[in-house]
Scaffold this motif. Structure first.
Motif, PDB file in Angstrom:
ATOM      1  N   ILE A  73     -17.565   7.264  -8.549  1.00 36.53           N
ATOM      2  CA  ILE A  73     -16.336   7.895  -9.037  1.00 36.53           C
ATOM      3  C   ILE A  73     -15.818   7.132 -10.260  1.00 36.53           C
ATOM      4  O   ILE A  73     -15.420   7.722 -11.268  1.00 36.53           O
ATOM      5  CB  ILE A  73     -15.268   7.953  -7.916  1.00 36.53           C
ATOM      6  CG1 ILE A  73     -15.606   9.079  -6.937  1.00 36.53           C
ATOM      7  CG2 ILE A  73     -13.869   8.167  -8.489  1.00 36.53           C
ATOM      8  CD1 ILE A  73     -14.691   9.160  -5.736  1.00 36.53           C
ATOM      9  N   GLY A  74     -15.869   5.798 -10.166  1.00 37.01           N
ATOM     10  CA  GLY A  74     -15.434   4.972 -11.301  1.00 37.01           C
ATOM     11  C   GLY A  74     -16.321   5.188 -12.516  1.00 37.01           C
ATOM     12  O   GLY A  74     -15.833   5.288 -13.652  1.00 37.01           O
TER      13      GLY A  74
ATOM     14  N   LYS B  17     -10.860  11.453 -11.428  1.00 35.58           N
ATOM     15  CA  LYS B  17      -9.712  11.030 -10.617  1.00 35.58           C
ATOM     16  C   LYS B  17      -9.312  12.181  -9.718  1.00 35.58           C
ATOM     17  O   LYS B  17      -8.678  13.129 -10.184  1.00 35.58           O
ATOM     18  CB  LYS B  17      -8.546  10.611 -11.514  1.00 35.58           C
ATOM     19  CG  LYS B  17      -8.727   9.225 -12.119  1.00 35.58           C
ATOM     20  CD  LYS B  17      -7.494   8.767 -12.850  1.00 35.58           C
ATOM     21  CE  LYS B  17      -7.720   7.377 -13.441  1.00 35.58           C
ATOM     22  NZ  LYS B  17      -6.600   6.938 -14.266  1.00 35.58           N
ATOM     23  N   PHE B  18      -9.724  12.125  -8.461  1.00 34.28           N
ATOM     24  CA  PHE B  18      -9.298  13.153  -7.528  1.00 34.28           C
ATOM     25  C   PHE B  18      -7.831  12.911  -7.181  1.00 34.28           C
ATOM     26  O   PHE B  18      -7.397  11.755  -7.073  1.00 34.28           O
ATOM     27  CB  PHE B  18     -10.159  13.113  -6.265  1.00 34.28           C
ATOM     28  CG  PHE B  18     -11.584  13.529  -6.498  1.00 34.28           C
ATOM     29  CD1 PHE B  18     -11.869  14.811  -6.963  1.00 34.28           C
ATOM     30  CD2 PHE B  18     -12.643  12.653  -6.285  1.00 34.28           C
ATOM     31  CE1 PHE B  18     -13.184  15.214  -7.180  1.00 34.28           C
ATOM     32  CE2 PHE B  18     -13.951  13.046  -6.507  1.00 34.28           C
ATOM     33  CZ  PHE B  18     -14.222  14.328  -6.963  1.00 34.28           C
TER      34      PHE B  18
ATOM     35  N   GLY C 282     -10.698  -0.248  -7.999  1.00 28.97           N
ATOM     36  CA  GLY C 282     -11.413   0.918  -7.461  1.00 28.97           C
ATOM     37  C   GLY C 282     -10.828   1.419  -6.160  1.00 28.97           C
ATOM     38  O   GLY C 282     -11.097   2.543  -5.745  1.00 28.97           O
ATOM     39  N   LEU C 283     -10.052   0.570  -5.479  1.00 27.24           N
ATOM     40  CA  LEU C 283      -9.468   0.975  -4.194  1.00 27.24           C
ATOM     41  C   LEU C 283      -8.025   1.446  -4.323  1.00 27.24           C
ATOM     42  O   LEU C 283      -7.455   1.972  -3.364  1.00 27.24           O
ATOM     43  CB  LEU C 283      -9.522  -0.198  -3.201  1.00 27.24           C
ATOM     44  CG  LEU C 283     -10.916  -0.656  -2.749  1.00 27.24           C
ATOM     45  CD1 LEU C 283     -10.810  -1.873  -1.845  1.00 27.24           C
ATOM     46  CD2 LEU C 283     -11.627   0.471  -2.002  1.00 27.24           C
ATOM     47  N   GLU C 284      -7.442   1.239  -5.498  1.00 26.60           N
ATOM     48  CA  GLU C 284      -6.035   1.594  -5.670  1.00 26.60           C
ATOM     49  C   GLU C 284      -5.811   3.094  -5.433  1.00 26.60           C
ATOM     50  O   GLU C 284      -6.582   3.923  -5.920  1.00 26.60           O
ATOM     51  CB  GLU C 284      -5.555   1.224  -7.089  1.00 26.60           C
ATOM     52  CG  GLU C 284      -4.053   1.347  -7.241  1.00 26.60           C
ATOM     53  CD  GLU C 284      -3.590   0.982  -8.654  1.00 26.60           C
ATOM     54  OE1 GLU C 284      -4.439   0.943  -9.568  1.00 26.60           O
ATOM     55  OE2 GLU C 284      -2.380   0.751  -8.829  1.00 26.60           O
ATOM     56  N   HIS C 285      -4.786   3.411  -4.707  1.00 23.88           N
ATOM     57  CA  HIS C 285      -4.369   4.784  -4.386  1.00 23.88           C
ATOM     58  C   HIS C 285      -5.306   5.508  -3.415  1.00 23.88           C
ATOM     59  O   HIS C 285      -5.121   6.691  -3.147  1.00 23.88           O
ATOM     60  CB  HIS C 285      -4.214   5.646  -5.655  1.00 23.88           C
ATOM     61  CG  HIS C 285      -3.231   5.088  -6.630  1.00 23.88           C
ATOM     62  ND1 HIS C 285      -1.957   4.740  -6.287  1.00 23.88           N
ATOM     63  CD2 HIS C 285      -3.367   4.794  -7.956  1.00 23.88           C
ATOM     64  CE1 HIS C 285      -1.313   4.268  -7.345  1.00 23.88           C
ATOM     65  NE2 HIS C 285      -2.151   4.281  -8.379  1.00 23.88           N
ATOM     66  N   VAL C 286      -6.333   4.823  -2.909  1.00 25.62           N
ATOM     67  CA  VAL C 286      -7.228   5.474  -1.949  1.00 25.62           C
ATOM     68  C   VAL C 286      -6.509   5.590  -0.605  1.00 25.62           C
ATOM     69  O   VAL C 286      -5.864   4.643  -0.149  1.00 25.62           O
ATOM     70  CB  VAL C 286      -8.538   4.661  -1.790  1.00 25.62           C
ATOM     71  CG1 VAL C 286      -9.368   5.193  -0.621  1.00 25.62           C
ATOM     72  CG2 VAL C 286      -9.350   4.718  -3.079  1.00 25.62           C
ATOM     73  N   PHE C 287      -6.609   6.754   0.009  1.00 25.37           N
ATOM     74  CA  PHE C 287      -6.052   6.968   1.353  1.00 25.37           C
ATOM     75  C   PHE C 287      -7.073   6.471   2.375  1.00 25.37           C
ATOM     76  O   PHE C 287      -8.273   6.645   2.185  1.00 25.37           O
ATOM     77  CB  PHE C 287      -5.769   8.454   1.599  1.00 25.37           C
ATOM     78  CG  PHE C 287      -4.562   8.970   0.884  1.00 25.37           C
ATOM     79  CD1 PHE C 287      -4.579   9.149  -0.497  1.00 25.37           C
ATOM     80  CD2 PHE C 287      -3.412   9.294   1.584  1.00 25.37           C
ATOM     81  CE1 PHE C 287      -3.465   9.631  -1.169  1.00 25.37           C
ATOM     82  CE2 PHE C 287      -2.297   9.779   0.929  1.00 25.37           C
ATOM     83  CZ  PHE C 287      -2.309   9.950  -0.465  1.00 25.37           C
ATOM     84  N   THR C 288      -6.599   5.881   3.437  1.00 19.50           N
ATOM     85  CA  THR C 288      -7.529   5.332   4.425  1.00 19.50           C
ATOM     86  C   THR C 288      -6.811   5.092   5.751  1.00 19.50           C
ATOM     87  O   THR C 288      -5.597   5.300   5.860  1.00 19.50           O
ATOM     88  CB  THR C 288      -8.136   4.016   3.908  1.00 19.50           C
ATOM     89  OG1 THR C 288      -9.138   3.577   4.819  1.00 19.50           O
ATOM     90  CG2 THR C 288      -7.086   2.920   3.740  1.00 19.50           C
ATOM     91  N   TYR C 289      -7.601   4.687   6.754  1.00 19.01           N
ATOM     92  CA  TYR C 289      -6.991   4.274   8.012  1.00 19.01           C
ATOM     93  C   TYR C 289      -6.346   2.904   7.793  1.00 19.01           C
ATOM     94  O   TYR C 289      -6.969   2.010   7.226  1.00 19.01           O
ATOM     95  CB  TYR C 289      -8.045   4.127   9.109  1.00 19.01           C
ATOM     96  CG  TYR C 289      -8.702   5.419   9.530  1.00 19.01           C
ATOM     97  CD1 TYR C 289      -7.940   6.508   9.937  1.00 19.01           C
ATOM     98  CD2 TYR C 289     -10.085   5.543   9.571  1.00 19.01           C
ATOM     99  CE1 TYR C 289      -8.546   7.689  10.350  1.00 19.01           C
ATOM    100  CE2 TYR C 289     -10.697   6.718   9.982  1.00 19.01           C
ATOM    101  CZ  TYR C 289      -9.924   7.791  10.370  1.00 19.01           C
ATOM    102  OH  TYR C 289     -10.513   8.948  10.780  1.00 19.01           O
ATOM    103  N   VAL C 290      -5.132   2.748   8.273  1.00 16.57           N
ATOM    104  CA  VAL C 290      -4.510   1.421   8.184  1.00 16.57           C
ATOM    105  C   VAL C 290      -5.084   0.580   9.325  1.00 16.57           C
ATOM    106  O   VAL C 290      -4.955   0.939  10.494  1.00 16.57           O
ATOM    107  CB  VAL C 290      -2.971   1.503   8.331  1.00 16.57           C
ATOM    108  CG1 VAL C 290      -2.361   0.113   8.187  1.00 16.57           C
ATOM    109  CG2 VAL C 290      -2.400   2.437   7.289  1.00 16.57           C
ATOM    110  N   PRO C 291      -5.759  -0.507   8.993  1.00 17.06           N
ATOM    111  CA  PRO C 291      -6.437  -1.275  10.044  1.00 17.06           C
ATOM    112  C   PRO C 291      -5.439  -2.059  10.884  1.00 17.06           C
ATOM    113  O   PRO C 291      -4.329  -2.363  10.423  1.00 17.06           O
ATOM    114  CB  PRO C 291      -7.331  -2.235   9.246  1.00 17.06           C
ATOM    115  CG  PRO C 291      -6.603  -2.417   7.956  1.00 17.06           C
ATOM    116  CD  PRO C 291      -5.906  -1.117   7.670  1.00 17.06           C
ATOM    117  N   PRO C 292      -5.824  -2.408  12.102  1.00 17.38           N
ATOM    118  CA  PRO C 292      -4.927  -3.210  12.947  1.00 17.38           C
ATOM    119  C   PRO C 292      -4.582  -4.544  12.291  1.00 17.38           C
ATOM    120  O   PRO C 292      -3.534  -5.113  12.586  1.00 17.38           O
ATOM    121  CB  PRO C 292      -5.731  -3.416  14.240  1.00 17.38           C
ATOM    122  CG  PRO C 292      -7.140  -3.048  13.908  1.00 17.38           C
ATOM    123  CD  PRO C 292      -7.078  -2.084  12.788  1.00 17.38           C
TER     124      PRO C 292
END
Lengths: 414, 302
Positions: A251-252, A257-258, A281-291
């Motif tokens: 993607i980079g 930019k999706f 590269g990880l900025e603004h990526v949606f993800t699971y918030v880890p414990p």
């Protein structure tokens, strides 16, 4: 009469206590496998390291408390390296059961390396502490010899993503969704779940791209262009860490930019992804918030901050990443410890009873431990978050569900 | 007949008796499976010169042939094993055009074909048939004792094929084809037919082995039964012992898989170092396999 009763009780205790002490084993044998090399090493080693850390800690305290013998008993870890090889794993599981005669059987990490253990454990009537094998085919009502310790079952894990799209998406302008997933049990099941949640909801969302690709895929350029053509408002990528790394790199490189991009391992193994993709590269990526970022209140074991400190002290070289899997290994250990503290014997069905008795009661740094009737883990759904970059450091912003909401999402991505 | 009595029968008797004295039956089962696969590689590589890097394709197809027969047709496990063998043969027939290639080209094409079969089976669109990537659970047919016995029968069949190839004019013709197909053809050998028969025999035993493996393991994913480790191990074991012989692959499996497990059970932390050094030494000093120790001295190795 009272005197006689006391005398009989005293005599009984005098006879019974040495008998209990004599029956107590000198060590509790925990048998497990790990993969130091091969395809599953990156998910196996952190889990194994978490379990080892707990064992070292308990042995330093004189052992783990075993209610069946009312004493602390040292733990002996019997661990074999399956090298991510499933045939090797199957004979090693059998070795643990038939030759080493372990008291507690713990599976390797992930569904593929857990699969060979399921039938063997059941055949030998050994309760399988399944650490992160989310495969739906493992669990059935007629098999009491398995329970999932740390990960939620894949059929419900992605519910927060789907709920976000369904409830918050239309207001944000999300109408078209693209789903790209790796065709393995773990991510394939999550894709099926997301699809089902969206379709069943009746929300005004259209799935404009829905493609499964081989897990070995290392170049996503074609898929990125195909997705771009469908002009989605949200892209949900469900793949393993190497898939996420390849996708985010591509993607980079392509310069796309999706508006919204979800990736599983941006949250679960953030350190690993940051090493390979970079913080930007990880900025603004949606993800699971880890414990590791949630700091759940605990009623047993270390808090997240204490565990992280213990991890850094035990593994100062940083060769094994601290992330979701590291927490999963320690969570398994806590379930074992708590089960031993309530089980009245080391009989495998008693261990089953003890583990299931913890459901809804045990609160660890991984959240509430909860099991369905077949042994699937349903305790804690991982919230949806978004990664923010502040002063060069990555930070998780919780997005959904709203009761855990820290902030509004950055949408569309700038 | 001599080979059957002196090699095959003792081998089968030993593996039939071992479960009585050693409890890790799955390890013994894996030995039998690798004996079948190494001999399967021997059939196609030792006697025709085609190195099947994608040999696991037949094995995995057999495993899924077994699974589909059990899941959808509720067939008995022995019947499903036969279907697994048939699936192996059918895939062999489908892939037989690959035999036009040779050397590294064949090896790579065969590996690609195995991957293609894996992704075909694991395709989510085929979930209703193969269960796609979500794995199968065949606990209804799970019976380790019978599956082990079936593995021994498949081993007997495989050994019978190898003994036949070693002692028949057919096997001699195959070796002539391997050495020089043009000369063999000029001598009246039907090169294509010979190769295809060996290829299908090799596919048959791998398919049967896959079926028996599925019967024993009973819970698996495509990645489990299409793992390239099966191909690599089978090839390494066959080469280690020495191909185009009856005993070479047996020695290879017993010695190398034995050492593999011994290291794995005792010093797993040094596993790759010890095992890697062992293979390096063999490749450098015994490239024709362990049996070459005997053949160099002029001894005849069956």
């Amino acid at each position: 009469m009272l005197g006689r009763t006391i005398a009989a009780f005293t005599l009984g205790m005098t006879v019974a206590l040495p008998a209990i002490a004599a029956d107590a084993p000198t060590e509790i044998k925990i048998g497990t496998l790990y993969a130091s090399s091969g395809r599953y090493a990156s998910i196996s080693m952190p889990v194994h390291s978490g379990l080892k850390l707990w064992i070292e800690q308990k042995n330093a305290e004189g052992g783990v408390y075993v209610k069946a013998f009312d004493k602390k008993i040292p733990i002996k870890l019997v661990a074999y390296d399956d090298q991510s090889n499933t045939a090797t794993a199957s004979s090693l599981y059998n070795q643990l059961i038939t030759q080493d005669k372990v008291d507690i059987l713990v599976a390797d990490s992930g569904s593929v390396l857990t699969a060979p253990a399921v039938a063997i454990a059941r055949d030998h009537k050994m309760f399988l502490f399944n650490q992160t094998g989310t495969g739906a085919s493992f669990f059935s009502k007629d098999n009491p010899y398995i329970a999932l310790m740390a990960d939620p079952v894949s059929t419900i894990w992605p519910k927060p993503i789907a709920d976000f799209l369904i409830h918050d998406g239309p207001a944000l302008g999300i109408k078209k969704v693209a789903i790209l997933y790796s065709t393995n049990e773990f991510t394939g099941t999550q894709a099926t779940a997301v699809r089902k949640f969206i379709k069943d909801s009746g929300a005004p969302l259209e799935i404009v791209y829905d493609q499964g690709i081989p897990t070995e895929t290392t170049n996503y350029t074609v898929m990125i262009n195909n997705i771009r053509k469908t002009q989605p408002d949200a892209v949900i990528h469900l793949g393993y860490a190497p898939n996420d790394i390849a996708l985010l790199r591509n993607i980079g490189e392509v310069g796309v930019k999706f508006k919204m991009l979800f990736s599983i391992y941006a949250g679960l193994e953030t350190e690993l992804l940051e090493k390979n993709v970079g913080a930007k590269g990880l900025e603004h990526v949606f993800t699971y918030v880890p414990p590791t970022d949630l700091d759940y209140p605990v009623n047993f074991g270390m808090t997240m901050a204490q565990y992280r400190a213990a991890w850094n002290k035990t593994y100062p070289d940083g060769k094994v990443e601290f992330g979701f899997n590291a927490v999963a290994g320690y969570t398994t250990a806590l379930v074992i410890e708590k089960s031993l503290s309530v089980a009245t014997s080391l009989d495998q069905l008693e261990l089953h009873r003890a583990v299931f008795s913890l459901s809804g009661e045990l609160k660890t740094l991984d959240g509430t431990f909860g099991l369905d009737e077949m042994g699937g883990q349903i305790g804690e759904l991982t919230p949806l978050g978004q990664i923010a970059l502040k002063d060069g450091h990555l930070k998780f912003v919780e997005i959904y569900p709203h009761d855990a909401n820290n902030s509004k999402p950055v949408y569309p991505r700038p | 007949m001599r080979h059957l009595l002196l090699i095959v029968l003792p081998l089968l008797v030993i593996f039939a008796l071992l479960p009585g004295v050693y409890q890790n039956h799955l390890l013994l089962f894996n030995f039998v499976i690798f004996l079948v696969l190494a001999q399967g590689v021997n059939i196609i590589y030792g006697f025709t010169g085609y190195l099947p890097f994608g040999y696991v394709g037949f094995f995995g197809a057999g495993a899924y042939g077994f699974a589909i027969t059990v899941m959808h047709y509720h067939a008995s496990a022995p019947m499903a094993v036969l279907v697994a063998g048939a699936v192996g043969v059918a895939l062999g027939l489908f892939l037989s055009p690959l035999l036009r290639l040779s050397g590294a080209y064949f090896a790579i094409a065969n590996m690609a074909a195995a991957l293609a079969v894996l992704h075909f089976v694991a395709n989510p669109a085929l979930e209703d048939i193969t269960r796609g990537p979500y794995g199968v659970s065949l606990t209804g047919t799970f019976n380790p004792t019978l599956a082990y016995a079936a593995a021994l029968i498949v081993l007997a069949l495989t050994m019978g094929i190898v003994v036949f190839l070693k002692n028949s004019s057919f096997g001699l013709a195959l070796q002539a084809v391997r050495e020089d197909p043009v000369s063999a053809s000029m001598a009246g050998v039907n090169v294509v037919r010979m190769r295809v028969i060996a290829w299908l025999a090799s596919a048959l035993v791998a398919g049967l082995a896959g079926g028996v493996y599925a019967w024993y393991v009973s819970v698996f994913f495509p990645d489990n039964v299409f793992s390239s480790d099966f191909s690599i191990f089978a090839i390494v074991f066959a080469l280690f012992g020495g191909v185009a012989t009856i005993t070479g692959p047996i020695i290879g499996v017993v010695a190398l898989y034995g050492v593999y497990n011994l290291i794995g059970f005792t010093t797993p932390q040094y596993f790759q170092l010890i095992y890697g050094l062992l293979i390096m030494v063999l490749v450098l000093f015994l490239p024709a396999g362990l049996v070459s120790l005997a053949t160099r001295r002029g001894w005849r190795v069956p």
